[in-house]
Design a protein around this motif. Sequence first.
Motif, mmCIF file in Angstrom:
data_model
loop_
_atom_site.group_PDB
_atom_site.id
_atom_site.type_symbol
_atom_site.label_atom_id
_atom_site.label_comp_id
_atom_site.label_asym_id
_atom_site.label_seq_id
_atom_site.Cartn_x
_atom_site.Cartn_y
_atom_site.Cartn_z
ATOM 1 N N GLN A 176 0.807 -1.217 0.000
ATOM 2 C CA GLN A 176 0.000 0.000 0.000
ATOM 3 C C GLN A 176 0.843 1.271 0.000
ATOM 4 N N ARG A 224 -3.058 0.669 -5.258
ATOM 5 C CA ARG A 224 -4.037 0.356 -4.217
ATOM 6 C C ARG A 224 -5.077 1.467 -4.084
ATOM 7 N N ALA A 302 -8.135 -4.155 -3.625
ATOM 8 C CA ALA A 302 -7.662 -3.145 -4.579
ATOM 9 C C ALA A 302 -7.776 -3.666 -6.002
ATOM 10 N N THR A 304 -5.646 -4.093 -8.424
ATOM 11 C CA THR A 304 -4.216 -4.145 -8.737
ATOM 12 C C THR A 304 -3.954 -4.555 -10.184
#
Length: 435
Positions: A176, A224, A302, A304
């Motif tokens: 993060q 994130r 998230a 990603t």
Amino acid sequence: MSAAIPKDQLLVQIASYNTALQGSTGLPQNLVDWLSPTLQVSSFLSHSPRGPDVVAVGFQELLPLHLGLSGASKSVIDKRSSHILSQIETHSPDKAKYSLLASIVNVGVALLVYARDEGIARQVCDVQTSWTGCGPGFMGNKGAVGVRFRVSDVSDDDKRPGETYTFVCAHLTAHQQKLQHRIADFHHIVGTLLFPALPFNEDKSPTTMYSTSHLFFLGDLNFRIDLPNSHPMSADPHAYISEALKEPESRETLKEFDQLLVERRKRSVFVGFREGAFWQFPCTYKHCLGAVDQYDVKRTPAWTDRIMYTTYSDSLEDMETSQIRNLLYTYIPSYTISDHKPIISLLLLPPPSSFDSNLDDQRKIPTIPLPGFYTPVPDSLATLKRYTGRTLDRIVGFTWWLFTLLGAGSAVVGIFNFFIGATAYKWWRTSRSST
């Protein structure tokens, strides 16, 4: 849409999956859910049932890291390539045949690009590959691989060189708080993932990924969701985000805290790129293994895994919209062997732009327009950095592999066994010399 897709517009299908170091077991046998998304856009393709012209499939964390660092990735990607090719052809809506144009792998990052035999594959030339690492010491545990090719103009009376297509698959720094590392990774990739000079170009210097007509960037980019401290749920982001992901409206609100979207708007990273509406599907990370829609409580969910793109006819005045039409952008929740979910995008490219009567313009390959403040430049030390990283990969990989072998599959046990053995040998030598 009732009209058929014009023949001069190409369909490009892009798929990406972080398989969580699974190696040869990282894919199910039936890939129809992931690699055959045309059922989900049947209303668009109903009057033109055809498979994509180009299929690009990217992987991250392809196999256990010690094997990837040791250089054992090629055998895994070769097995996956034949499996993927058979699945693409089996599930193609018009039973088209495909050929592998190129494959490239560096440690755990891999990219395979296929083209339709009846059509674009016959026009492909100048196929090139490249790789770079952006891990510690430029190692390849994080980094990117790329494929570039040219599609020539086949008209007998036309001397135009055609257009180039560049695909880049990447795996950027995790965690993060390491946003600036991810931004630095991207710029390192731009400077060191180099290709030869474009054909018919007087400048023979290496070129960056931006020196192309169409550019596609995919992979586990690891950006994130950052809730600001002023947000009422900043103390417990996992609970808030997990709940917000359940509804499309709340996901659209949540996207405003996505690190990648925020930084792209600042033009600090991925300058010139566009992306589909990623918030239309839930976050792809981090899922519990074996679960379809359950997130790991130890990580904040998230988006990603992403797919981005741009083309030479995109406007500098509008950095959000693209001449590339995004027909599909989604994730595949049914795959549960990784903590990531695979993603897929189906893109309809614009028809080739007509050139003016200037003969010099006709002999140049069109390239991506970029704003004046951003000029990507090849890193003069790119080769040194890449091979420094590869040397470290092999040293660390083989050492790790030996410890794993000594530990019957566990490097930690192997290290313990090594020191026990070394201590025992030293004691034996000492006791022998004393007698």
